[in-house]
Design a protein around this motif. Sequence first.
Motif, PDB file in Angstrom:
ATOM      1  N   ILE A  34      -7.100   0.071  -1.569  1.00  0.00           N
ATOM      2  CA  ILE A  34      -7.295  -0.438  -2.930  1.00  0.00           C
ATOM      3  C   ILE A  34      -5.995  -0.343  -3.719  1.00  0.00           C
ATOM      4  N   VAL A  35      -5.320   0.799  -3.625  1.00  0.00           N
ATOM      5  CA  VAL A  35      -4.056   0.985  -4.333  1.00  0.00           C
ATOM      6  C   VAL A  35      -3.002   0.005  -3.812  1.00  0.00           C
ATOM      7  N   ALA A  36      -2.985  -0.226  -2.510  1.00  0.00           N
ATOM      8  CA  ALA A  36      -2.038  -1.181  -1.924  1.00  0.00           C
ATOM      9  C   ALA A  36      -2.297  -2.590  -2.452  1.00  0.00           C
ATOM     10  N   ARG A  37      -3.552  -2.950  -2.592  1.00  0.00           N
ATOM     11  CA  ARG A  37      -3.859  -4.284  -3.123  1.00  0.00           C
ATOM     12  C   ARG A  37      -3.458  -4.411  -4.590  1.00  0.00           C
ATOM     13  N   VAL A  38      -3.668  -3.354  -5.382  1.00  0.00           N
ATOM     14  CA  VAL A  38      -3.205  -3.369  -6.772  1.00  0.00           C
ATOM     15  C   VAL A  38      -1.684  -3.543  -6.790  1.00  0.00           C
ATOM     16  N   ALA A  39      -0.992  -2.836  -5.903  1.00  0.00           N
ATOM     17  CA  ALA A  39       0.461  -2.992  -5.794  1.00  0.00           C
ATOM     18  C   ALA A  39       0.814  -4.426  -5.381  1.00  0.00           C
ATOM     19  N   GLY A  40      -0.003  -5.020  -4.522  1.00  0.00           N
ATOM     20  CA  GLY A  40       0.226  -6.405  -4.112  1.00  0.00           C
ATOM     21  C   GLY A  40       0.142  -7.361  -5.292  1.00  0.00           C
ATOM     22  N   PHE A  41      -0.878  -7.176  -6.130  1.00  0.00           N
ATOM     23  CA  PHE A  41      -0.994  -8.008  -7.335  1.00  0.00           C
ATOM     24  C   PHE A  41       0.227  -7.798  -8.238  1.00  0.00           C
ATOM     25  N   ALA A  42       0.653  -6.541  -8.365  1.00  0.00           N
ATOM     26  CA  ALA A  42       1.816  -6.238  -9.208  1.00  0.00           C
ATOM     27  C   ALA A  42       3.080  -6.900  -8.666  1.00  0.00           C
ATOM     28  N   LEU A  43       3.263  -6.860  -7.348  1.00  0.00           N
ATOM     29  CA  LEU A  43       4.446  -7.488  -6.758  1.00  0.00           C
ATOM     30  C   LEU A  43       4.423  -9.007  -6.934  1.00  0.00           C
ATOM     31  N   ILE A  44       3.259  -9.600  -6.828  1.00  0.00           N
ATOM     32  CA  ILE A  44       3.166 -11.049  -7.065  1.00  0.00           C
ATOM     33  C   ILE A  44       3.520 -11.357  -8.516  1.00  0.00           C
ATOM     34  N   GLY A  45       2.967 -10.576  -9.437  1.00  0.00           N
ATOM     35  CA  GLY A  45       3.304 -10.761 -10.859  1.00  0.00           C
ATOM     36  C   GLY A  45       4.791 -10.559 -11.114  1.00  0.00           C
ATOM     37  N   LEU A  46       5.377  -9.544 -10.482  1.00  0.00           N
ATOM     38  CA  LEU A  46       6.810  -9.299 -10.621  1.00  0.00           C
ATOM     39  C   LEU A  46       7.613 -10.468 -10.072  1.00  0.00           C
TER      40      LEU A  46
END
Length: 120
Positions: A44-56
Amino acid sequence: MTVVTRVLALAAAGEIVTGLALLITPAVVGQVLLGEELAGVAVIVARVAGFALIGLGVACWPGTPLVGMLTYSATITLYLAYLGTTGNSTGILLWPAVVLHVILTILLIRAWSGAKKTTP
């Protein structure tokens, strides 16, 4: 396109690809990157990080910082709401975080709409 713009675009594309990989196969990314397969709440945390990286990545794409933050806020709103409605992960701050991101998303949409109207 200047050298700086090209390097920024390359870095942004790399972050977007990494973010997508974290969304699609977080366990594999953990194994390849860290030598450990991700499991449980780490997925779950990795997926949140994935969304953050896409936004970045979108924010760093030349000329689109507002769209990048809007991308992150909207996608994380949907993902957190999904987690809350499936009942698998429901911490005490989950729904307040969803509400906060709904508000941020609405404000970002309004700011983006206003920026589009004032841009020639």
